[in-house]
Scaffold this motif. Structure first.
Motif, PDB file in Angstrom:
ATOM      1  N   ALA A  81      57.550  33.995   1.957  1.00  0.00           N
ATOM      2  CA  ALA A  81      55.807  34.577   2.042  1.00  0.00           C
ATOM      3  C   ALA A  81      55.136  34.766   1.032  1.00  0.00           C
ATOM      4  O   ALA A  81      55.586  36.053   0.418  1.00  0.00           O
ATOM      5  CB  ALA A  81      55.490  35.610   3.195  1.00  0.00           C
ATOM      6  N   ASN A  82      54.515  33.788   0.391  1.00  0.00           N
ATOM      7  CA  ASN A  82      53.101  33.713  -0.665  1.00  0.00           C
ATOM      8  C   ASN A  82      52.207  34.049  -0.097  1.00  0.00           C
ATOM      9  O   ASN A  82      51.829  34.067   0.999  1.00  0.00           O
ATOM     10  CB  ASN A  82      53.288  32.842  -1.138  1.00  0.00           C
ATOM     11  CG  ASN A  82      54.743  32.715  -2.538  1.00  0.00           C
ATOM     12  OD1 ASN A  82      54.631  33.476  -2.395  1.00  0.00           O
ATOM     13  ND2 ASN A  82      55.204  31.785  -2.476  1.00  0.00           N
ATOM     14  N   HIS A  83      51.589  34.203  -0.765  1.00  0.00           N
ATOM     15  CA  HIS A  83      50.114  35.274  -1.431  1.00  0.00           C
ATOM     16  C   HIS A  83      48.483  34.169  -0.088  1.00  0.00           C
ATOM     17  O   HIS A  83      48.044  33.368   0.486  1.00  0.00           O
ATOM     18  CB  HIS A  83      49.274  35.158  -1.793  1.00  0.00           C
ATOM     19  CG  HIS A  83      48.899  34.596  -2.770  1.00  0.00           C
ATOM     20  ND1 HIS A  83      50.012  34.615  -3.642  1.00  0.00           N
ATOM     21  CD2 HIS A  83      47.525  33.677  -2.892  1.00  0.00           C
ATOM     22  CE1 HIS A  83      49.066  33.178  -4.586  1.00  0.00           C
ATOM     23  NE2 HIS A  83      47.877  32.989  -4.749  1.00  0.00           N
ATOM     24  N   VAL A  91      53.186  29.957   4.101  1.00  0.00           N
ATOM     25  CA  VAL A  91      54.525  30.644   5.045  1.00  0.00           C
ATOM     26  C   VAL A  91      55.173  30.179   5.309  1.00  0.00           C
ATOM     27  O   VAL A  91      54.983  28.951   5.741  1.00  0.00           O
ATOM     28  CB  VAL A  91      54.366  32.177   6.223  1.00  0.00           C
ATOM     29  CG1 VAL A  91      55.639  31.855   6.474  1.00  0.00           C
ATOM     30  CG2 VAL A  91      53.043  33.179   5.769  1.00  0.00           C
ATOM     31  N   PHE A 112      59.570  38.433   0.719  1.00  0.00           N
ATOM     32  CA  PHE A 112      58.608  38.263  -0.451  1.00  0.00           C
ATOM     33  C   PHE A 112      58.582  38.569  -1.588  1.00  0.00           C
ATOM     34  O   PHE A 112      59.077  39.001  -2.210  1.00  0.00           O
ATOM     35  CB  PHE A 112      57.502  39.894  -0.175  1.00  0.00           C
ATOM     36  CG  PHE A 112      57.296  39.888   1.925  1.00  0.00           C
ATOM     37  CD1 PHE A 112      56.235  39.308   2.152  1.00  0.00           C
ATOM     38  CD2 PHE A 112      57.875  40.351   2.178  1.00  0.00           C
ATOM     39  CE1 PHE A 112      55.389  39.161   3.169  1.00  0.00           C
ATOM     40  CE2 PHE A 112      57.456  40.268   3.769  1.00  0.00           C
ATOM     41  CZ  PHE A 112      55.983  39.887   3.754  1.00  0.00           C
ATOM     42  N   PHE A 126      57.614  43.161  -4.473  1.00  0.00           N
ATOM     43  CA  PHE A 126      56.037  44.330  -4.370  1.00  0.00           C
ATOM     44  C   PHE A 126      56.035  44.961  -5.446  1.00  0.00           C
ATOM     45  O   PHE A 126      57.015  45.496  -6.072  1.00  0.00           O
ATOM     46  CB  PHE A 126      56.533  45.214  -3.199  1.00  0.00           C
ATOM     47  CG  PHE A 126      56.291  45.207  -2.151  1.00  0.00           C
ATOM     48  CD1 PHE A 126      55.817  43.247  -1.680  1.00  0.00           C
ATOM     49  CD2 PHE A 126      56.607  45.602  -0.982  1.00  0.00           C
ATOM     50  CE1 PHE A 126      56.288  43.060  -0.467  1.00  0.00           C
ATOM     51  CE2 PHE A 126      56.415  44.465   0.411  1.00  0.00           C
ATOM     52  CZ  PHE A 126      56.543  43.924   0.635  1.00  0.00           C
ATOM     53  N   ALA A 135      52.128  38.290   7.186  1.00  0.00           N
ATOM     54  CA  ALA A 135      52.787  37.917   6.480  1.00  0.00           C
ATOM     55  C   ALA A 135      52.060  37.243   4.655  1.00  0.00           C
ATOM     56  O   ALA A 135      52.497  38.092   3.450  1.00  0.00           O
ATOM     57  CB  ALA A 135      53.345  37.206   6.317  1.00  0.00           C
ATOM     58  N   GLN A 136      50.430  36.814   5.064  1.00  0.00           N
ATOM     59  CA  GLN A 136      50.091  36.013   3.855  1.00  0.00           C
ATOM     60  C   GLN A 136      49.049  37.604   3.087  1.00  0.00           C
ATOM     61  O   GLN A 136      49.325  37.574   1.760  1.00  0.00           O
ATOM     62  CB  GLN A 136      49.196  34.942   4.269  1.00  0.00           C
ATOM     63  CG  GLN A 136      50.059  33.964   3.796  1.00  0.00           C
ATOM     64  CD  GLN A 136      49.578  32.680   4.185  1.00  0.00           C
ATOM     65  OE1 GLN A 136      49.419  31.271   5.465  1.00  0.00           O
ATOM     66  NE2 GLN A 136      48.229  32.821   3.602  1.00  0.00           N
ATOM     67  N   ALA A 194      52.202  39.918   1.515  1.00  0.00           N
ATOM     68  CA  ALA A 194      52.138  39.524  -0.011  1.00  0.00           C
ATOM     69  C   ALA A 194      51.038  39.459  -0.517  1.00  0.00           C
ATOM     70  O   ALA A 194      51.255  39.784  -2.396  1.00  0.00           O
ATOM     71  CB  ALA A 194      52.693  37.528   0.228  1.00  0.00           C
ATOM     72  N   ALA A 200      52.749  41.712  -3.289  1.00  0.00           N
ATOM     73  CA  ALA A 200      52.625  41.635  -4.244  1.00  0.00           C
ATOM     74  C   ALA A 200      52.010  41.025  -5.178  1.00  0.00           C
ATOM     75  O   ALA A 200      51.725  40.421  -6.838  1.00  0.00           O
ATOM     76  CB  ALA A 200      53.970  40.458  -3.744  1.00  0.00           C
ATOM     77  N   TYR A 201      51.374  39.787  -4.865  1.00  0.00           N
ATOM     78  CA  TYR A 201      50.189  38.278  -5.517  1.00  0.00           C
ATOM     79  C   TYR A 201      49.527  40.022  -6.411  1.00  0.00           C
ATOM     80  O   TYR A 201      49.522  39.000  -7.370  1.00  0.00           O
ATOM     81  CB  TYR A 201      49.485  38.111  -4.898  1.00  0.00           C
ATOM     82  CG  TYR A 201      48.997  36.611  -5.395  1.00  0.00           C
ATOM     83  CD1 TYR A 201      49.351  35.428  -6.448  1.00  0.00           C
ATOM     84  CD2 TYR A 201      47.208  36.643  -5.497  1.00  0.00           C
ATOM     85  CE1 TYR A 201      48.392  35.355  -7.188  1.00  0.00           C
ATOM     86  CE2 TYR A 201      46.842  35.983  -6.271  1.00  0.00           C
ATOM     87  CZ  TYR A 201      47.358  35.116  -6.882  1.00  0.00           C
ATOM     88  OH  TYR A 201      46.695  34.193  -7.600  1.00  0.00           O
TER      89      TYR A 201
END
Ligand SMILES: [Zn+2]
Length: 418
Positions: free
Chosen positions: A14-16, A19, A53, A56, A333-334, A337, A341-342
């Motif tokens: 999963a990226n922003h 997925v 992911f 984080f 999940a996006q 992310a 994270a992003y």
């Protein structure tokens, strides 16, 4: 391993922005991702039932470690690292309200040396106080508008503006509670009433004015009021460069959940707000108005909490909390992310050493090979004895999260396998 220096991980990624099923290859020497491609069935890590992911990042923690060493009885950079890994957090940004506060280049460099005790990358904020000026090096700053924990704070808006005028164009995070309203509310019976919502709303308006006037890259810390969110939305729509954090405690607890038993444990600044504030915050995080989940991890001991010290420890439960947002509040999940994270990766990128390539926050070539693997299907009851923070307790004790952190990967090294 497929090749000596390559860690290969296949799974649901999963990226922003998307997925997908894929394979990630990380060079364990440089610590950077070299390739993201198709699955072939060869993996060094079992990720069945999990989502992988980008690592984080928690942009607001208090490791409490400094050259004085006087607060190491409750946390230091080695235990902050263990608690971060336990919580699936691969980089953190540490606040400056230490006894020896990093307010100039020399003190900042001294504190930075201590961070080598952490396997998790640490970005340090420099403090802004009534007598400080910008550092020679490029760093993020933190301004406490009113008194909280520590000595770095201002008595009035005018005093703050006089200092901020010297920080034009800098990256400044604000703790928004108006000092004069806090002073006027001192005699109120409860902690919530002594630090009312209007203290945050008034301070938000002033912080946004400063950010716009002095062309700051602004961030509002541990945001808590629904009313104040409207001011942030309005500023963002006008192009003001401002982002906002939300903490797990303001997203999970509200003031109707306070009892005589938990009232001191759940004391923090700003305090818990109403159920309407809490739900507004969850929606703002989902919609993108609020940008980050940042814990405000504050590792005070249970003995200190019993005397009314503000703050709660939350690093150990960061990843599990993300599974609660997915399960209880339908975050995709996006979404996770993006806020875990992003966006944190974008914030710290300009302060990263060159060896960190494209930095944190995306699973893609040349980004840091740090990952957070969440198991969405194994419930996790929070128990005090499992906490890695040195203060050794959690406000979530007794609560069972719907999922947990399966692996934390730091620059190609696998940690925290369960
Ligand atoms: Zn804080």
């Amino acid at each position: 391993m497929a090749r000596d220096s390559i860690l290969r991980i296949e799974g649901r990624i999963a990226n922003h922005d998307r997925v997908f099923d894929g394979a990630i290859e990380i060079d364990t020497v440089t610590g950077l991702i070299t390739h993201v491609g198709e699955c072939t069935g060869k993996t060094d890590l079992d990720t069945a039932g999990c989502i992988v992911f980008p690592g984080f990042g928690d942009l607001h923690i208090h490791a409490r470690d400094d050259v004085s060493g006087t607060q190491r009885y409750k946390e230091d950079f080695s235990t902050i690292s263990a608690a971060s890994i336990h919580g699936g957090v691969t980089h953190v940004a540490d606040m400056p309200n230490n006894p020896v506060a990093p307010v100039d280049d020399a003190r900042y460099a001294e504190k930075e040396k201590l961070t080598t005790a952490s396997a998790v990358h640490v970005t340090l904020y420099a403090g802004i106080g009534p007598d400080t000026s910008p550092l020679a090096r490029h760093v993020p700053y933190k301004a406490f508008m009113g008194p909280s924990v520590g000595d770095l704070f201002f008595a009035s808006q005018q005093q703050l503006e006089n200092v901020i005028a010297n920080y034009r164009g800098k990256n400044v995070s604000f703790h928004c509670e108006d000092p004069e309203i806090l002073r006027d509310s001192k005699g109120a019976p409860t902690h919530e009433q002594r630090r009312p919502a209007r203290a945050e709303i008034t301070a938000t308006a002033f912080a946004l004015y400063l950010i716009e006037k002095y062309e700051l890259i602004g961030k509002l810390c541990h945001y808590s009021t629904g009313e104040g969110l409207k001011l942030i939305a309005e500023a963002k729509s006008r192009g003001v460069r401002v982002t906002a954090e939300a903490t797990p405690h303001h997203l999970f607890f509200d003031d109707t959940m306070l009892t005589d038993e938990n009232r001191l444990l759940l004391q923090m600044n700003p305090p818990l707000r109403s159920p309407a504030d809490r739900l507004a915050l969850i929606e703002a995080l989902r919609s993108g108005l609020v940008d980050y989940i940042a814990t405000d991890h504050a590792p005070h001991t249970l003995e200190e909490k019993a005397t009314g010290v503000s703050g709660v420890p939350l690093l150990d439960t960061y990843g599990a909390f993300a599974t609660w947002l997915m399960s209880r509040h339908s975050f995709t999940a996006q979404d996770i992310a993006r806020v875990c994270a992003y966006n944190p990766g974008c914030f710290v990128k300009e302060f990263m050493p060159a060896a960190f390539g494209e930095g944190y926050g995306v699973i893609g070539p040349e980004y840091v090979g740090s990952l957070t693997v969440l198991d969405l299907n194994t419930p996790w009851p929070v128990r005090r004895e499992e906490m890695k923070t040195k203060c050794a307790w959690s406000p979530f004790e007794g609560f069972t999260f719907p999922g947990r952190v399966r692996h934390t990967i730091l620059q190609g090294s696998v940690y925290g396998t369960v």
